[in-house]
Design a protein around this motif. Structure first.
Motif, PDB file in Angstrom:
ATOM      1  N   ARG B 252      20.918   3.667   0.959  1.00  0.00           N
ATOM      2  CA  ARG B 252      21.945   3.539  -0.195  1.00  0.00           C
ATOM      3  C   ARG B 252      22.251   3.225  -1.146  1.00  0.00           C
ATOM      4  O   ARG B 252      22.784   3.059  -2.071  1.00  0.00           O
ATOM      5  N   PHE B 253      20.098   2.244  -1.829  1.00  0.00           N
ATOM      6  CA  PHE B 253      20.197   1.986  -2.521  1.00  0.00           C
ATOM      7  C   PHE B 253      19.189   2.505  -3.853  1.00  0.00           C
ATOM      8  O   PHE B 253      18.805   2.202  -4.768  1.00  0.00           O
ATOM      9  N   GLY B 254      18.677   3.197  -2.804  1.00  0.00           N
ATOM     10  CA  GLY B 254      17.081   4.502  -3.066  1.00  0.00           C
ATOM     11  C   GLY B 254      16.004   3.034  -3.796  1.00  0.00           C
ATOM     12  O   GLY B 254      15.183   3.175  -4.379  1.00  0.00           O
ATOM     13  N   LEU B 255      15.920   2.529  -3.069  1.00  0.00           N
ATOM     14  CA  LEU B 255      15.272   1.031  -3.906  1.00  0.00           C
ATOM     15  C   LEU B 255      14.137   0.472  -2.669  1.00  0.00           C
ATOM     16  O   LEU B 255      14.249   0.750  -1.381  1.00  0.00           O
ATOM     17  N   ALA B 256      12.863   0.236  -3.284  1.00  0.00           N
ATOM     18  CA  ALA B 256      11.818   0.696  -2.064  1.00  0.00           C
ATOM     19  C   ALA B 256      11.422  -1.014  -2.016  1.00  0.00           C
ATOM     20  O   ALA B 256      11.003  -1.777  -3.049  1.00  0.00           O
ATOM     21  N   ALA B 257      11.407  -0.915  -0.074  1.00  0.00           N
ATOM     22  CA  ALA B 257      11.276  -2.499  -0.591  1.00  0.00           C
ATOM     23  C   ALA B 257      10.098  -2.274   0.304  1.00  0.00           C
ATOM     24  O   ALA B 257       9.721  -1.484   1.476  1.00  0.00           O
ATOM     25  N   THR B 265      10.993  -8.078   0.881  1.00  0.00           N
ATOM     26  CA  THR B 265      10.949  -8.326  -0.781  1.00  0.00           C
ATOM     27  C   THR B 265      10.703  -6.900  -1.983  1.00  0.00           C
ATOM     28  O   THR B 265      10.338  -5.420  -1.310  1.00  0.00           O
ATOM     29  N   PHE B 266      11.751  -7.162  -2.495  1.00  0.00           N
ATOM     30  CA  PHE B 266      12.467  -5.222  -3.440  1.00  0.00           C
ATOM     31  C   PHE B 266      12.316  -6.194  -4.818  1.00  0.00           C
ATOM     32  O   PHE B 266      12.960  -7.506  -5.074  1.00  0.00           O
ATOM     33  N   ARG B 293      12.781 -15.246 -10.875  1.00  0.00           N
ATOM     34  CA  ARG B 293      12.813 -14.418 -12.198  1.00  0.00           C
ATOM     35  C   ARG B 293      11.167 -13.992 -11.712  1.00  0.00           C
ATOM     36  O   ARG B 293      10.445 -14.705 -10.743  1.00  0.00           O
ATOM     37  N   PRO B 294      10.800 -12.970 -12.584  1.00  0.00           N
ATOM     38  CA  PRO B 294       9.107 -12.465 -12.174  1.00  0.00           C
ATOM     39  C   PRO B 294       7.857 -13.502 -12.597  1.00  0.00           C
ATOM     40  O   PRO B 294       8.229 -13.825 -13.818  1.00  0.00           O
ATOM     41  N   SER B 295       7.543 -14.080 -11.393  1.00  0.00           N
ATOM     42  CA  SER B 295       6.588 -14.683 -11.833  1.00  0.00           C
ATOM     43  C   SER B 295       5.318 -14.059 -11.585  1.00  0.00           C
ATOM     44  O   SER B 295       5.254 -12.228 -11.982  1.00  0.00           O
ATOM     45  N   LEU B 296       3.457 -14.190 -11.942  1.00  0.00           N
ATOM     46  CA  LEU B 296       2.630 -13.419 -11.989  1.00  0.00           C
ATOM     47  C   LEU B 296       2.209 -13.109 -10.546  1.00  0.00           C
ATOM     48  O   LEU B 296       2.073 -11.860 -10.214  1.00  0.00           O
ATOM     49  N   ASP B 297       3.008 -13.541  -9.716  1.00  0.00           N
ATOM     50  CA  ASP B 297       3.087 -13.416  -8.477  1.00  0.00           C
ATOM     51  C   ASP B 297       3.542 -12.002  -7.999  1.00  0.00           C
ATOM     52  O   ASP B 297       3.053 -10.494  -7.610  1.00  0.00           O
ATOM     53  N   ASP B 298       4.687 -11.598  -8.569  1.00  0.00           N
ATOM     54  CA  ASP B 298       5.137 -10.122  -9.104  1.00  0.00           C
ATOM     55  C   ASP B 298       4.368  -9.145  -9.826  1.00  0.00           C
ATOM     56  O   ASP B 298       4.693  -8.337  -9.941  1.00  0.00           O
ATOM     57  N   VAL B 299       4.154  -9.400 -11.346  1.00  0.00           N
ATOM     58  CA  VAL B 299       3.006  -8.536 -11.661  1.00  0.00           C
ATOM     59  C   VAL B 299       1.729  -7.983 -10.920  1.00  0.00           C
ATOM     60  O   VAL B 299       2.084  -7.021 -10.408  1.00  0.00           O
ATOM     61  N   PHE B 300       1.729  -9.336 -10.192  1.00  0.00           N
ATOM     62  CA  PHE B 300       0.957  -8.389  -8.956  1.00  0.00           C
ATOM     63  C   PHE B 300       0.923  -7.980  -8.037  1.00  0.00           C
ATOM     64  O   PHE B 300       0.196  -6.644  -7.851  1.00  0.00           O
ATOM     65  N   GLY B 305       1.122  -3.575  -4.699  1.00  0.00           N
ATOM     66  CA  GLY B 305       2.141  -3.605  -3.784  1.00  0.00           C
ATOM     67  C   GLY B 305       1.790  -4.900  -3.102  1.00  0.00           C
ATOM     68  O   GLY B 305       2.004  -4.568  -1.367  1.00  0.00           O
ATOM     69  N   SER B 306       1.059  -5.711  -2.595  1.00  0.00           N
ATOM     70  CA  SER B 306       1.229  -6.414  -1.790  1.00  0.00           C
ATOM     71  C   SER B 306       0.863  -8.150  -2.775  1.00  0.00           C
ATOM     72  O   SER B 306       0.670  -8.173  -4.024  1.00  0.00           O
ATOM     73  N   THR B 307       1.380  -9.297  -2.488  1.00  0.00           N
ATOM     74  CA  THR B 307       0.775 -10.314  -2.802  1.00  0.00           C
ATOM     75  C   THR B 307      -0.002 -10.877  -2.797  1.00  0.00           C
ATOM     76  O   THR B 307      -1.229 -10.172  -1.731  1.00  0.00           O
ATOM     77  N   ILE B 308      -0.431 -12.032  -3.817  1.00  0.00           N
ATOM     78  CA  ILE B 308      -1.806 -12.064  -3.904  1.00  0.00           C
ATOM     79  C   ILE B 308      -2.615 -12.778  -2.838  1.00  0.00           C
ATOM     80  O   ILE B 308      -3.672 -12.665  -1.315  1.00  0.00           O
TER      81      ILE B 308
END
Lengths: 305, 328
Positions: B252-257, B265-266, B293-300, B305-308
């Motif tokens: 429906r949204f074209g989001l990769a979760a 998570t997306f 909000r984006p954190s370094l976790d999100d950057v990672f 493609g995975s959390t640390i």
């Protein structure tokens, strides 16, 4: 406050606490620098030995057992067979005294060498291996340090000389100390060479047990090396420890007043096809073995990343 | 000695293989003098292998690296003289006092005797161990030992200080005090700090961060720019059927979760505005939702493609063990 302002404030604060920066210019590598490294590695061995009273005491248990218990017990056998006037009898305790000195030095030297494995397990070896000094200076420091510690332990045994009927002659004591240092150096070299390859304390001590017992029994520490069956004669002649024990025994016996026959029976020296190996050659041999083993240890440490 | 402005660390095409395992797969980067440079990545990403190569403990299989202006292979001693090291595992002699440990180091590094007392006092005071200098290191706490190692690493005034996971295994309070020391250091010692960490919150303190994953550098920038680069908020939802939710989001949204930390998570731009649409159009019940909000976790996450933490749990630990076994 912005980040830079905070940094400024912190910087001022830090300066106020610790004062101006003292920068150190580390010199280029040189012989002097390598010698300092040798010295500090040696010094550390001494500090650790001095702090470890348990080790000093436990290192004494075995030699004292050999000397006083075995020596006294077995000398009954000997007096039953012979004995008599002064000069015509050798106490077993006197006989094995040089052997016991050699054993003490041997165990302590091996233990010191084993501390390399210990250092590896506890990470301290890394601190040494990343320093801008040659690996040889670390190995040399370790070998001399181990030999010094072992000689100190041997000196404690020398204090018991009287109990074994060995005279406290200053010349003799100095001779014995020098010979013990030499033997200890060769043995530490052997231990360090082994330790370069071994990862755990358990396997090091397992291996040492395996090597030390035969070395001791085949060295003439506990019996004279004359009139033995051929197979045993051959084995003893191949044992490096033989050449470390014999000069000790000759030194002790040259300070006793004995009949020539007794001297020949109890202090027959080491022979190669009937030729009596002179003490000087024995000493050179031990020194050479020590240097070669240390050289191998240095190569091994250089090779390891 | 490098002239001013020359990189404190310069790496080109660096590769390290252990047998058939490629732990570091060709990395390039440069660290500016005076920087706090962080290497971030899960265990097994190749951080320790890289640091070991830079410290001359490990020879690169391919490529080259210069530290403080010297080549790590050809000018090994010069590199060693100009770097300080604090390892992940302690490398102190517990039988010696703190002061004796430092003295040992000073002699090995040939610190001139004339300046040694002053220098020793300075580094010990900096880490707050001057009063404890006579105590045996055995009696020190974990944090004190780490501080002593930092003091020791600084004793010979290195130009680059390498810290391999300097705060791992320490309690949060000690961790933050170690960070205070590290920041003071930069202010007072004119030193470049190269460190590895796998704590996201600590990476924020670095001037620049390289994110490492499976032996490659996947991103390199300031923490702010990395976060801005992600540009999207992180949305996590909890549902009764995660797989169906992922399918519905894609359709429906074209989001990769993905499922991370137990939640779907997306990333979307302006997450708060998206939430009402999500409830209206997903077509399945949502039990909870969170937007961050984006954190370094999100950057990672956006780069790997995975959390640390999830990456940590994966099978990569054996690789780290293999590498540590080799590097001894």
């Amino acid at each position: 406050m912005t980040t830079t302002e905070r940094d400024e404030a912190r910087r001022d604060e830090a300066r106020a606490v610790v004062g101006p920066v003292v920068r150190v210019a580390v010199p280029e590598r040189s012989i002097v620098h390598d010698l300092r490294a040798v010295k500090i590695v040696l010094h550390r061995e001494l500090i650790r030995y001095g702090r470890d009273r348990m080790r000093m005491v436990s290192g004494l248990v075995q030699p004292v057992l050999w000397l006083l218990v075995m020596g006294t017990g077995l000398s009954n056998l000997m007096t039953a067979g012979g004995g008599g006037a002064a000069g015509s009898h050798v106490d077993l305790k006197t006989f094995i005294f040089p052997g016991v000195c050699a054993m003490t030095v041997m165990f302590t030297a091996m233990f010191s060498a084993g501390s390399i494995v210990w250092d590896r397990e506890f990470g301290f070896l890394r601190e040494m291996l990343v320093a801008p000094v040659s690996r040889s200076s670390i190995v040399v420091g370790k070998c001399i340090g181990g030999a010094t510690v072992a000689t100190l332990q041997g000196a404690v045994i020398l204090a018991l000389a009287g109990l074994a009927g060995v005279p406290y002659d200053p010349v003799l004591l100095l001779e014995l100390l020098g010979l013990m240092f030499l033997g200890a150096f060769a043995l530490t070299g052997f231990g360090v060479m082994m330790a370069a390859r071994i990862q755990s304390m358990q396997s090091f001590f397992g291996l040492m047990q395996m090597a030390m017992m035969p070395m001791m029994f085949l060295s003439g520490a506990l019996y004279p090396l004359a009139g033995l069956p051929v197979w045993l004669t051959v084995l003893t002649r191949f044992n490096p420890l033989t050449y470390a024990v014999d000069p000790l025994r000759q030194a002790v016996f040259s300070h006793l007043s004995l009949t020539p026959e007794l001297r020949r029976t109890f202090d027959p020296g080491v022979t190669w096809w009937g030729w009596r190996v002179p003490v000087g050659l024995e000493i050179v041999l031990v020194l050479l073995i020590g240097l070669v083993l240390m050289g191998v240890a240095i190569i091994e440490f250089r090779r390891s990343e | 000695m490098p002239e001013d402005g020359a990189p404190a660390v310069e790496v080109a095409g660096l590769v390290r293989r252990f047998g058939s395992v490629e732990a570091v797969r060709g990395i390039e980067f440069a660290v500016r003098p005076g920087e706090i440079f962080g290497f971030l990545g899960p265990n097994g990403a190749g951080k320790s292998t890289t640091i070991n190569m830079l410290c001359t403990l490990l020879r690169p299989t391919e490529g080259s690296a210069r530290v403080a202006g010297f080549d790590v292979v050809r000018e090994r001693d010069e590199v060693r003289r100009n770097i300080g090291l604090v390892f992940q595992d302690p490398t102190l002699d517990g039988y010696l006092s703190g002061e004796q440990n430092l003295r040992f180091h000073a002699e090995l590094y040939g610190v001139p005797r004339a300046v040694l007392p002053e220098r020793m006092r300075r580094v010990l005071e900096m880490v707050g161990l001057w009063d404890k200098r006579g105590d045996r290191v055995q009696t020190y706490s974990g944090g004190m030992k780490r501080r002593l190692e930092i003091a020791r690493g600084l004793l010979h005034s290195p130009r680059v200080l390498f810290l391999d996971e300097p705060t791992v295994g320490l309690d949060p309070q000690t961790r933050s005090s170690i960070w205070d020391y590290i920041r003071d250091l930069r202010a007072t010692e004119q030193i470049t700090i190269f460190m590895t960490t796998h704590y996201m919150d600590e990476a924020e303190y670095c001037d620049r961060i390289a994110i490492m994953d499976s032996g490659r550098i996947v991103a390199l920038d300031t923490p702010e720019r990395l976060k801005a680069g992600v540009g999207k908020d992180r949305v996590q939802i909890r549902t009764d059927d995660d797989q169906a939710a992922i399918g519905a989001l894609a359709e429906r949204f074209g989001l990769a979760a993905t499922v991370a930390e137990g939640a779907v998570t997306f990333a979307v731009s302006s997450g708060e505005a998206f939430v009402p649409r999500l409830f209206a159009e997903l077509g399945m019940p949502i039990r909870s939702v969170s937007v961050s909000r984006p954190s370094l976790d999100d950057v990672f996450m956006s780069f790997t493609g995975s959390t640390i933490r999830d990456a940590e749990g994966s099978s990569k630990d054996w690789m780290r063990m293999a590498m540590r076994g080799r590097s001894r």
